[in-house]
Design an enzyme around this catalytic site. Structure first.
Site, PDB file in Angstrom:
ATOM      1  N   ILE A   3      23.408  70.604  47.347  1.00  0.00           N
ATOM      2  CA  ILE A   3      23.350  69.141  47.473  1.00  0.00           C
ATOM      3  C   ILE A   3      24.344  68.652  48.519  1.00  0.00           C
ATOM      4  O   ILE A   3      24.027  67.783  49.332  1.00  0.00           O
ATOM      5  CB  ILE A   3      23.605  68.472  46.099  1.00  0.00           C
ATOM      6  CG1 ILE A   3      22.480  68.830  45.134  1.00  0.00           C
ATOM      7  CG2 ILE A   3      23.713  66.963  46.243  1.00  0.00           C
ATOM      8  CD1 ILE A   3      22.668  68.346  43.722  1.00  0.00           C
ATOM      9  N   VAL A  46      31.434  61.151  54.518  1.00  0.00           N
ATOM     10  CA  VAL A  46      32.004  60.072  55.330  1.00  0.00           C
ATOM     11  C   VAL A  46      33.158  59.461  54.533  1.00  0.00           C
ATOM     12  O   VAL A  46      33.420  59.858  53.405  1.00  0.00           O
ATOM     13  CB  VAL A  46      30.976  58.959  55.665  1.00  0.00           C
ATOM     14  CG1 VAL A  46      30.090  59.353  56.795  1.00  0.00           C
ATOM     15  CG2 VAL A  46      30.195  58.558  54.435  1.00  0.00           C
ATOM     16  N   PRO A 104      47.354  43.188  57.685  1.00  0.00           N
ATOM     17  CA  PRO A 104      48.412  44.206  57.631  1.00  0.00           C
ATOM     18  C   PRO A 104      48.632  44.732  56.226  1.00  0.00           C
ATOM     19  O   PRO A 104      48.530  43.976  55.254  1.00  0.00           O
ATOM     20  CB  PRO A 104      49.654  43.422  58.079  1.00  0.00           C
ATOM     21  CG  PRO A 104      49.396  42.006  57.663  1.00  0.00           C
ATOM     22  CD  PRO A 104      47.896  41.818  57.637  1.00  0.00           C
ATOM     23  N   LYS A 106      47.866  54.618  59.374  1.00  0.00           N
ATOM     24  CA  LYS A 106      47.115  53.355  59.454  1.00  0.00           C
ATOM     25  C   LYS A 106      47.995  52.230  58.927  1.00  0.00           C
ATOM     26  O   LYS A 106      48.456  52.290  57.784  1.00  0.00           O
ATOM     27  CB  LYS A 106      45.837  53.501  58.608  1.00  0.00           C
ATOM     28  CG  LYS A 106      45.052  52.210  58.428  1.00  0.00           C
ATOM     29  CD  LYS A 106      43.779  52.467  57.625  1.00  0.00           C
ATOM     30  CE  LYS A 106      43.070  51.183  57.265  1.00  0.00           C
ATOM     31  NZ  LYS A 106      41.916  51.399  56.374  1.00  0.00           N
ATOM     32  N   SER A 161      27.340  71.660  43.451  1.00  0.00           N
ATOM     33  CA  SER A 161      26.177  72.344  44.001  1.00  0.00           C
ATOM     34  C   SER A 161      26.287  72.439  45.517  1.00  0.00           C
ATOM     35  O   SER A 161      26.296  71.413  46.203  1.00  0.00           O
ATOM     36  CB  SER A 161      24.913  71.566  43.634  1.00  0.00           C
ATOM     37  OG  SER A 161      23.887  71.948  44.494  1.00  0.00           O
ATOM     38  N   LEU A 201      31.513  57.572  43.872  1.00  0.00           N
ATOM     39  CA  LEU A 201      30.259  56.871  44.162  1.00  0.00           C
ATOM     40  C   LEU A 201      29.373  56.786  42.933  1.00  0.00           C
ATOM     41  O   LEU A 201      28.521  55.908  42.832  1.00  0.00           O
ATOM     42  CB  LEU A 201      29.517  57.582  45.305  1.00  0.00           C
ATOM     43  CG  LEU A 201      30.277  57.618  46.646  1.00  0.00           C
ATOM     44  CD1 LEU A 201      29.534  58.475  47.666  1.00  0.00           C
ATOM     45  CD2 LEU A 201      30.489  56.210  47.199  1.00  0.00           C
ATOM     46  N   THR A 251      38.263  50.778  50.494  1.00  0.00           N
ATOM     47  CA  THR A 251      38.878  50.726  49.164  1.00  0.00           C
ATOM     48  C   THR A 251      38.385  51.805  48.200  1.00  0.00           C
ATOM     49  O   THR A 251      38.888  51.896  47.076  1.00  0.00           O
ATOM     50  CB  THR A 251      38.562  49.363  48.520  1.00  0.00           C
ATOM     51  OG1 THR A 251      37.196  49.048  48.797  1.00  0.00           O
ATOM     52  CG2 THR A 251      39.460  48.282  49.047  1.00  0.00           C
ATOM     53  N   VAL A 310      28.841  63.516  50.505  1.00  0.00           N
ATOM     54  CA  VAL A 310      28.414  62.418  51.368  1.00  0.00           C
ATOM     55  C   VAL A 310      29.051  62.567  52.755  1.00  0.00           C
ATOM     56  O   VAL A 310      28.449  62.215  53.770  1.00  0.00           O
ATOM     57  CB  VAL A 310      28.703  61.040  50.702  1.00  0.00           C
ATOM     58  CG1 VAL A 310      30.183  60.761  50.603  1.00  0.00           C
ATOM     59  CG2 VAL A 310      28.020  59.897  51.426  1.00  0.00           C
ATOM     60  N   GLY A 359      31.864  68.017  43.610  1.00  0.00           N
ATOM     61  CA  GLY A 359      33.005  68.476  44.391  1.00  0.00           C
ATOM     62  C   GLY A 359      33.153  67.730  45.703  1.00  0.00           C
ATOM     63  O   GLY A 359      33.501  68.304  46.728  1.00  0.00           O
TER      64      GLY A 359
END
Ligand code: FAD
Length: 502
Positions: A45, A50, A101, A81, A42, A337, A348, A48, A15
Site C-alpha cells: 500500500i 508528502v 511568525p 522554519k 503493508s 490521516l 498542522t 502518502v 507505518g
C-alpha cells in the site's frame, strides 16, 4: 506496571509518519514497563509520502523522544522554519503579503505595539498595521537567518522544520525498532470485532492473526479500523474548505534558502514552496470542483518554471478533508490521516498527530476507561481539529482576489462556525480580539498574535482615505524604533546556511 496499569499489548496498524511517531512515543513511555508494541504495515500500500513542513511541535516531539537535530536533520535533508509567508491572498493596497511568525521571546517587547496599532487602525487612525513591521522572526526569515544566537544573547526563537517526509519516516522507523518496537510487513485484510464493539484481532492474507489490548489505526485516508471495521462516522469539512486534491513536483535548490515556507495563491488554490537541503518541494493544493488535475499540473509547472520538461515528474494526490466523530472508540484510537486531515496551509497535521498520541498516553496511564473519559478525550481532540479548521477557513474568507469563481466563492462563503463568526465580528467591530479569544477559551489553539497577524496581514482595516492622522490617544507607537530594535537583535543570529552545515 505504569501506575496501577498492567503491561499491555498494542498493535499499531500503519507505518507512515503517524504510525512511527506513535510507535516512538509509546516505546519511550512504556517500553521499560514491559508493554509489547508491534507496528504492522503493508509494503504494497505504501505511505502518502508528502508533508514536508511542521510547526514547533515537531521539535517538542523530537526532544520528548530524545532525538538530536545534529543526527536526524541531515538524515532527513531538513531545514529550519521560522514561519510561513502568505503571498497574493490579499489585493488590498499595502498588504500583498505577510508573514505568520512562530513566537520569539522578543515578541514580548514588540507584539504589544502591533496589537495596539491594529486596534487603533481599526478605530480609524492612520498608523502602521502590517504585522511584518513588528516581528523578529519575519525579519530574520527575510534575512535568511537561523534561530540560533550566541550565548551572550539568550533569547529563544521558536521554530519548526522542513524535511523529506519519506526519509523522516524511515529514520523514525529505525529508532523505534532499535528501541524495541516489533515491525511486521504484511497487509491486513480482516478485522475481528466483538459484539460489544472491541477489536479482538487483525488478520493478514495468510490467515495470521494479531491480537492486542489496544489498536492504533494509522492506516492513512483508508482508516481501516476506526472508520472501516468500527464504522465511526466522518465529519466532512468540504463545505468551508473546498480543496480536495494536490499535485506535487520538485525543483532544484538555490544556493541559499530562507527558513520559511511560502504559500502563494494560484487560480484555484495555493502553492507551497518548501526548501530542503536537497531540493525545493512544490505543491499545488486545489479544488477539483474548479479545475482539473491536468490544468492544475500545468499551472504548477508554469509557476515553478519547470514548464513541459518531461524530466520532472508530477505526483497527483486526493485529500479527504474533515475529521472523524470520535478519535477513540472501544479499544481503538486513530492517529494521523485516519482520524482526519485539514488541508496543509498551516502544516498542522503532525502537530495534531503528536497531540493525539500524547493525550492517549495520558488517558491510558490514568486508567479507568469510562465512557466519560473517552468522551473527554474525543471532545478535546475534536476541539483541536475544529480550532485549526477555523483558522484555515479565515485565510480563505479574508482573501480579496476576484479573478476566479474559486476565490470569489471562498470570500462569500457563509458556512462559518459560531466561534469564527464571533472572532471576525470582534475584529470588524473594533473590539479587543484578545478578550474575545479568552471569552471563547481558545487561545491555546491559535494565540492572539496569530489572529492579529492574519487579519492585519490581509489588511482588514477601514479604507486608508478615511483614516485620521496620528495614533490613538497619547500612546503613539514608534515603528521606526521597533524596526531598529529588531534589526539590532537579528545581528546576534547565525546565517541559516551556516546552521545547516553538518
Ligand atoms: C497534499 C498534502 C500535503 C501535506 N502537507 C503536510 C505538511 O506540510 N505538514 C504536515 O504536518 N502534514 C502534511 N500532510 C499530512 C501528512 O502527509 C500526514 O499527516 C503524514 O504523512 C501522516 O500520514 P499517515 O501516517 O497518517 O498515513 P500514510 O502515510 O498514508 O500511511 C498509512 C500507512 O498505513 C498502511 N496501511 C494502510 N492500510 C493497511 C492495511 N490494510 N494493512 C497494513 N498496512 C496498511 C500503509 O502501508 C502505510 O504504511 C500533507 C498531506 C497531504 C495529502
Amino acid at each position: 506496571m505504569v501506575g496501577n496499569i498492567e503491561p499491555k499489548k498494542i498493535v499499531i496498524l500503519g507505518g507512515g509518519t503517524a504510525g512511527w511517531m506513535a510507535a516512538n512515543v509509546m516505546i519511550k513511555a512504556w517500553g521499560q514497563y514491559g508493554f509489547d508494541i508491534t507496528l504492522i504495515e503493508s509494503p504494497d500500500i505504501g505511505i502518502v509520502g508528502v508533508g514536508e513542513g511542521s510547526t514547533p511541535t515537531l521539535k517538542t516531539f523530537m526532544d520528548s523522544i530524545g532525538l538530536e537535530e545534529k543526527d536526524w536533520m541531515p538524515a532527513c535533508n531538513a531545514t529550519y522554519k521560522l514561519g510561513i509567508r502568505f503571498e497574493g491572498w490579499s489585493t488590498r493596497p499595502g498588504f500583498p503579503s505577510y508573514f505568520h511568525p512562530f513566537p520569539a521571546q522578543l515578541d514580548d517587547f514588540t507584539a504589544p505595539a502591533f496589537l495596539h496599532n491594529s486596534l487603533a487602525r481599526r478605530n480609524g487612525h492612520d498608523v502602521e498595521g502590517h504585522p511584518d513591521s513588528f516581528f523578529l522572526n519575519s525579519y530574520m526569515a527575510e534575512q535568511k537567518l537561523s534561530p540560533f544566537a550566541g550565548e551572550n544573547f539568550p533569547f529563544t526563537v521558536l521554530y519548526g522544520y522542513h524535511f523529506d517526509s519519506g526519509l523522516l519516516g524511515q529514520y523514525l522507523a529505525e529508532i523505534a525498532r532499535q528501541r524495541g518496537v516489533q515491525h511486521v510487513q504484511t497487509k491486513i485484510v480482516d478485522t475481528k470485532v466483538s459484539a460489544d464493539g472491541l477489536i479482538e484481532s487483525v488478520v493478514d492474507g495468510d490467515g495470521r492473526s494479531f491480537e492486542a489490548d489496544y489498536f492504533v489505526d494509522c492506516t492513512g485516508f483508508r482508516s481501516a479500523l476506526l472508520q472501516g471495521a468500527l464504522q465511526v462516522p466522518f465529519v466532512s469539512f468540504a463545505e468551508n474548505l473546498f480543496n480536495d486534491a494536490a499535485v506535487v513536483l520538485p525543483t532544484p535548490r538555490p544556493e541559499e534558502v530562507a527558513p520559511q515556507t511560502v504559500s502563494t495563491t494560484l487560480k484555484n488554490g495555493w502553492a507551497w514552496t518548501i526548501p530542503l537541503t536537497s531540493r525545493i518541494g512544490n505543491g499545488y493544493v486545489y479544488s477539483s470542483k474548479y479545475t482539473t488535475a491536468d490544468e492544475a499540473e500545468k499551472e504548477l509547472r508554469n509557476f515553478t518554471g519547470v514548464g513541459d520538461s518531461t524530466e520532472v515528474e508530477a505526483r497527483h494526490l486526493k485529500m479527504k478533508v474533515g475529521r472523524v466523530e470520535k478519535h477513540w472508540a472501544g479499544n481503538c484510537v486513530a492517529v494521523g490521516l485516519s482520524q482526519g486531515f485539514i488541508e496543509p496551509l498551516e502544516a498542522t497535521a503532525l502537530q495534531l498527530v503528536f497531540d493525539t498520541i500524547q493525550n492517549f498516553v495520558i488517558a491510558l496511564e490514568s486508567g479507568n476507561f469510562t465512557t466519560e473519559k473517552r468522551d473527554g478525550f474525543n471532545a478535546g481532540v475534536n476541539g483541536l481539529f475544529d480550532g485549526v479548521r477555523d483558522y484555515i477557513v479565515a485565510h480563505y474568507l479574508m482573501n480579496s482576489r476576484t479573478d476566479t469563481d474559486y476565490w470569489r466563492d471562498n470570500a462569500n462563503n457563509d458556512k462559518l462556525s459560531r466561534s469564527l463568526y464571533d472572532i471576525i465580528s470582534a475584529w470588524t467591530d473594533s473590539k479587543n480580539l484578545t478578550d474575545e479569544l479568552r471569552r471563547q477559551k481558545i487561545e491555546h489553539l491559535y494565540p492572539t498574535i496569530s489572529w492579529h497577524c492574519l487579519l492585519g496581514g490581509y489588511g482588514i482595516y477601514p479604507a486608508k482615505e478615511g483614516l485620521k492622522a496620528g495614533g490613538m490617544g497619547k500612546h503613539q507607537v514608534k515603528v521606526n524604533e521597533i524596526q531598529e530594535f529588531i534589526r539590532r537583535c537579528s545581528l546576534n543570529y547565525a546565517p541559516h546556511m551556516q546552521a545547516l552545515e553538518p
